[in-house]
Design an enzyme around this catalytic site. Structure first.
Site, short mmCIF file in Angstrom:
data_model
loop_
_atom_site.label_atom_id
_atom_site.label_comp_id
_atom_site.label_asym_id
_atom_site.label_seq_id
_atom_site.Cartn_x
_atom_site.Cartn_y
_atom_site.Cartn_z
N GLY A 30 0.82 -1.20 0.00
CA GLY A 30 0.00 0.00 0.00
C GLY A 30 0.85 1.25 0.00
N GLY A 77 0.16 5.65 0.63
CA GLY A 77 -0.74 6.76 0.88
C GLY A 77 0.00 8.06 1.00
N GLY A 133 3.03 7.77 3.53
CA GLY A 133 4.13 6.82 3.35
C GLY A 133 3.69 5.52 2.72
N VAL A 136 3.56 1.11 2.74
CA VAL A 136 3.37 -0.01 3.64
C VAL A 136 3.94 -1.27 2.99
CG1 VAL A 136 1.72 -1.40 4.96
CG2 VAL A 136 1.27 1.03 4.55
N LYS A 165 4.91 0.18 8.07
CA LYS A 165 4.64 1.44 7.38
C LYS A 165 5.83 2.37 7.50
CE LYS A 165 1.48 5.21 6.59
NZ LYS A 165 0.11 5.69 6.66
N ASP A 225 -10.54 10.81 7.25
CA ASP A 225 -10.33 10.24 5.92
C ASP A 225 -10.94 8.85 5.82
OD1 ASP A 225 -9.48 10.28 3.29
OD2 ASP A 225 -7.45 9.57 3.76
#
Length: 356
Positions: A63, A65, A68, A70, A94, A186
């Site tokens: 992942g 975002g 940062g 993951v 992360k 969010d």
């Protein structure tokens, strides 16, 4: 406490845009006081995390975002030392951008005990390296199960959708409580992870913000989050309240009902914005079938669908004062769950009216 933010808009995928946030390095979003709980977490060395993730290889990245990336890693279950891939336990590592790490770490330590929040295992704060290590949920995210239809054998069932909705509502109600006083800011399907029993686990608190205190009615910020989920008054004024989370929950609840993304440019022009398109149908017992995910037809009663649609409509009120609290939402969804349990024998004959 003063703060400084800068924001820029980027595309997350062809159907969505997100606001990419850079936090001032001194900003902690009003989230402090978790030092005792932070001390209970495992402190990792950078080399340990590098070994656990196989040097942060690209194929181990799961992942990315605003705050940062993951990576998937492996640790010994007992000692939490690095383990070979396929052994021990899988963890999510992360890697933070330089800004915003401390506030995130403190918040996660404070709320680490809630069953609907991804469990934090430890952290690394070595030189310029900033990492949080948390449990890895192999079932994936709500987004995966709702929209990436080729990845799973069957669509999410009605009962699991309601379980996920209730779990998400519970954790937001917990965050909004006077004791915690946090606005998540969010909420979206990709931030709701699922364990093997389809329990919702909220993740990625990088945009979470301490709520208003004392006589304050809101927190003033620049607009941050994901388009399609942010409350209209927040977009217009930058005034952040807990009711902004309630609006975002209404959007996610609508995605759960419909199996459609909040924003999707691939849909016909009048249907690209899910909230605008669905609202006229949500309070009509005859027309609600137009919104409901056809893949789960027959798994619920029309009365159940109407109750959940009513909750969504209330959460999506343009005026924030007309939105319920998340505690109210929890109670309403619990009533739906209770009625679902008692009325399960009625589902074999179908759930929604036939299209006319």
């Amino acid at each position: 406490m003063g703060c400084c933010f800068s924001a820029s808009i980027k595309s997350e995928n062809p159907s969505r845009k997100v606001v990419n946030i850079t936090h001032d390095s001194k900003q902690q979003d009003g989230l402090t006081g978790g030092s005792n709980k932070v001390s209970q977490l495992k402190i990792f060395k950078y080399d340990e995390l590098k070994t656990a993730t196989r040097h942060f290889r690209p194929h181990n990245m799961v992942g990315e975002g605003a705050s940062g990336r993951v990576f998937k890693g492996w640790l010994d279950e007992q000692t939490l030392a690095p383990a070979k891939p396929g052994t021990g336990i899988i963890v999510a590592v992360k890697k933070f951008n330089q800004e915003g790490f401390e506030g995130h770490k403190e918040l996660m330590a404070q709320i680490n005990h809630h069953p609907n929040i991804v469990k934090l295992i430890g952290y690394c704060l070595e030189d310029d390296h900033r990492f949080l290590v948390s449990e890895f949920l192999t079932t994936g995210s709500l987004e995966n199960h709702l929209f990436l239809r080729t990845s799973y054998d069957e669509p999410l069932s009605w009962s699991n959708r309601m379980k996920i909705a209730l779990g998400t509502a519970k954790v937001l109600a917990f965050l909004h409580s006077d004791e915690v006083n946090v606005i998540y800011r969010d909420l979206k399907a990709s931030h709701i992870l699922l364990d093997s029993n389809f329990n919702a686990k909220l993740s990625d608190f990088s945009l979470a913000r301490g709520g208003p205190s004392g006589d304050e009615s809101h927190v003033s910020t620049r607009v941050m989050g994901t388009f399609g989920f942010a409350a209209p008054e927040y977009i217009a004024t930058g005034h952040l309240t807990k009711k902004c989370d309630v609006y975002s929950f209404g959007v996610v609840l609508l995605e759960i009902l419909s199996g459609k993304r909040a924003l999707d440019r691939n849909r016909p022009a009048g249907e690209q914005n899910l909230v605008e398109w669905a609202k006229p149908y949500l309070l009509s017992k005859r027309r609600i079938f137009k919104v409901m995910d056809a893949r789960i037809a027959g798994q619920y009663l029309a009365s159940e669908a109407m109750k959940v649609a009513k909750i969504a409509i209330q959460c999506l009120s343009v005026q924030p004062q007309f939105r319920p609290t998340m505690a109210d939402v929890v109670r309403a969804l619990e009533q739906v769950q209770d009625s679902s349990d008692t009325g399960s024998s009625s589902r074999s004959s179908g759930s929604v009216p036939e299209q006319r």
